[in-house]
Design a protein around this motif. Structure first.
Motif, PDB file in Angstrom:
ATOM      1  N   TRP A  29     -64.613  65.688  -3.043  1.00  0.00           N
ATOM      2  CA  TRP A  29     -64.760  64.879  -4.244  1.00  0.00           C
ATOM      3  C   TRP A  29     -64.417  65.681  -5.492  1.00  0.00           C
ATOM      4  O   TRP A  29     -64.536  66.906  -5.515  1.00  0.00           O
ATOM      5  CB  TRP A  29     -66.199  64.358  -4.362  1.00  0.00           C
ATOM      6  CG  TRP A  29     -66.590  63.415  -3.286  1.00  0.00           C
ATOM      7  CD1 TRP A  29     -67.074  63.748  -2.049  1.00  0.00           C
ATOM      8  CD2 TRP A  29     -66.531  61.992  -3.320  1.00  0.00           C
ATOM      9  NE1 TRP A  29     -67.326  62.625  -1.306  1.00  0.00           N
ATOM     10  CE2 TRP A  29     -67.003  61.527  -2.066  1.00  0.00           C
ATOM     11  CE3 TRP A  29     -66.137  61.060  -4.275  1.00  0.00           C
ATOM     12  CZ2 TRP A  29     -67.079  60.160  -1.757  1.00  0.00           C
ATOM     13  CZ3 TRP A  29     -66.210  59.708  -3.972  1.00  0.00           C
ATOM     14  CH2 TRP A  29     -66.671  59.275  -2.726  1.00  0.00           C
ATOM     15  N   GLN A  53     -67.013  59.164 -17.201  1.00  0.00           N
ATOM     16  CA  GLN A  53     -66.999  60.168 -16.149  1.00  0.00           C
ATOM     17  C   GLN A  53     -67.448  59.567 -14.828  1.00  0.00           C
ATOM     18  O   GLN A  53     -68.093  58.513 -14.792  1.00  0.00           O
ATOM     19  CB  GLN A  53     -67.916  61.344 -16.510  1.00  0.00           C
ATOM     20  CG  GLN A  53     -67.483  62.143 -17.717  1.00  0.00           C
ATOM     21  CD  GLN A  53     -68.363  63.364 -17.951  1.00  0.00           C
ATOM     22  OE1 GLN A  53     -69.195  63.731 -17.121  1.00  0.00           O
ATOM     23  NE2 GLN A  53     -68.174  64.012 -19.098  1.00  0.00           N
ATOM     24  N   ARG A  81     -65.069  65.458  -9.832  1.00  0.00           N
ATOM     25  CA  ARG A  81     -65.672  64.769 -10.982  1.00  0.00           C
ATOM     26  C   ARG A  81     -64.656  64.753 -12.111  1.00  0.00           C
ATOM     27  O   ARG A  81     -64.129  65.795 -12.493  1.00  0.00           O
ATOM     28  CB  ARG A  81     -66.957  65.465 -11.444  1.00  0.00           C
ATOM     29  CG  ARG A  81     -67.718  64.681 -12.518  1.00  0.00           C
ATOM     30  CD  ARG A  81     -69.157  65.160 -12.642  1.00  0.00           C
ATOM     31  NE  ARG A  81     -69.214  66.492 -13.211  1.00  0.00           N
ATOM     32  CZ  ARG A  81     -69.369  66.752 -14.508  1.00  0.00           C
ATOM     33  NH1 ARG A  81     -69.472  65.747 -15.381  1.00  0.00           N
ATOM     34  NH2 ARG A  81     -69.428  67.982 -14.944  1.00  0.00           N
ATOM     35  N   TRP A 116     -67.262  60.366 -10.094  1.00  0.00           N
ATOM     36  CA  TRP A 116     -66.735  61.094  -8.932  1.00  0.00           C
ATOM     37  C   TRP A 116     -65.695  60.257  -8.204  1.00  0.00           C
ATOM     38  O   TRP A 116     -65.864  59.053  -8.040  1.00  0.00           O
ATOM     39  CB  TRP A 116     -67.869  61.442  -7.980  1.00  0.00           C
ATOM     40  CG  TRP A 116     -68.818  62.466  -8.529  1.00  0.00           C
ATOM     41  CD1 TRP A 116     -69.943  62.228  -9.258  1.00  0.00           C
ATOM     42  CD2 TRP A 116     -68.715  63.881  -8.390  1.00  0.00           C
ATOM     43  NE1 TRP A 116     -70.556  63.406  -9.588  1.00  0.00           N
ATOM     44  CE2 TRP A 116     -69.835  64.453  -9.067  1.00  0.00           C
ATOM     45  CE3 TRP A 116     -67.801  64.741  -7.773  1.00  0.00           C
ATOM     46  CZ2 TRP A 116     -70.049  65.821  -9.124  1.00  0.00           C
ATOM     47  CZ3 TRP A 116     -68.016  66.107  -7.828  1.00  0.00           C
ATOM     48  CH2 TRP A 116     -69.127  66.637  -8.497  1.00  0.00           C
ATOM     49  N   PRO A 141     -71.119  62.138  -5.660  1.00  0.00           N
ATOM     50  CA  PRO A 141     -70.000  62.537  -4.795  1.00  0.00           C
ATOM     51  C   PRO A 141     -70.231  62.176  -3.331  1.00  0.00           C
ATOM     52  O   PRO A 141     -70.186  63.036  -2.436  1.00  0.00           O
ATOM     53  CB  PRO A 141     -69.949  64.056  -5.005  1.00  0.00           C
ATOM     54  CG  PRO A 141     -71.354  64.444  -5.298  1.00  0.00           C
ATOM     55  CD  PRO A 141     -71.929  63.303  -6.084  1.00  0.00           C
TER      56      PRO A 141
END
Length: 249
Positions: free
Chosen positions: A228, A238, A230, A240, A203
């Motif tokens: 940020w 996945q 996620r 950020w 992040p």
């Protein structure tokens, strides 16, 4: 004094409702005339007045689709689906809107009983399941009273069986309502609104860029950290992303 205040509150509420109805008619007329910017502005004004509905979100989705604005079109179709999960028109139109999005995210399909149960629960919204639970609980009480005061054995058996069935459906509806509510609370989704957004491993801007997303892509928000978020995509990826690049549903 209280009566005066209550009457004033009622008249203010009625005035706001009438104003929103007038705005809705004007927006529909603008849409039918091809004035999509004006229609979108009036629909958005109704939202700013605090009124929401599946029809309003659906019309906004259609309007932004006509304006070739991918992200808001998908966003408002998704909002409409939250209120009417099984509506075929919304489902069909959101597929057209998704075809305009650049990112083609292949969804990992669920299989087995869990998938079947999730599909069944998503047929109705939380409020609809709750209303069904209330209706069948009332029906159970009525049928049980008829059973209790009935004297014929055949009628008693039919009424008792019907009452138990109503009770069972009532319990299932309440369970599904809580499951639907829990699913919404535990699964926060968002739509990417930036034309291009970098997804990073950490992040911060020092983290390596994993991949890019484009407007209209749907993602699940797993957590927020400062500016940020996620996210997780339908394919399981996945990373950020800047919170300003998305809009939560």
């Amino acid at each position: 004094m209280r009566r005066i205040f209550l009457l004033a509150f009622i008249f203010i509420g009625f005035g706001a409702f009438s104003q929103n109805e007038e705005l809705f008619d004007e927006a529909n007329s603008a849409y039918q005339s091809g004035e999509y910017e004006a229609a979108a502005s009036k629909y958005e004004e109704i939202l700013e007045n605090g009124e929401t509905s599946a029809e309003l979100y659906y019309n906004l989705g259609n309007t932004y689709y006509k304006l070739n604005r991918v992200a808001p079109s998908i966003y408002y179709y998704e909002k409409a689906l939250q209120l009417k999960p099984g509506d075929e028109d919304i489902q069909n139109n959101i597929e057209f809107a998704r075809n305009m999005a650049i990112d083609d995210i292949e969804e990992v399909e669920q299989t087995g009983i869990a998938e079947w149960v999730n599909r069944l629960i998503s047929v109705f919204s939380f409020s609809t399941w709750a209303i069904l639970g209330i209706c069948f609980s009332v029906l159970f009480v009525i049928l049980f009273l008829f059973y209790y005061f009935s004297h014929r054995p055949l009628y008693k058996r039919i009424l008792f069986g019907s009452a138990m069935m109503s009770l069972l459906i009532c319990i299932i509806s309440v369970i599904f309502a809580f499951q639907q509510r829990s699913y919404i609370e535990d699964n926060q989704y968002a739509i990417i609104f930036s034309e291009e957004a970098e997804v990073r491993e950490e992040p911060n801007l020092r983290g390596d860029s994993s991949f890019e997303l484009h407007e209209g892509t749907k993602a699940r928000v797993l957590e927020d950290y400062q500016e940020w978020s996620r996210i997780e995509l339908a394919n399981g990826a996945q990373g950020w992303i800047k919170t300003d690049d998305l809009r939560k549903l």
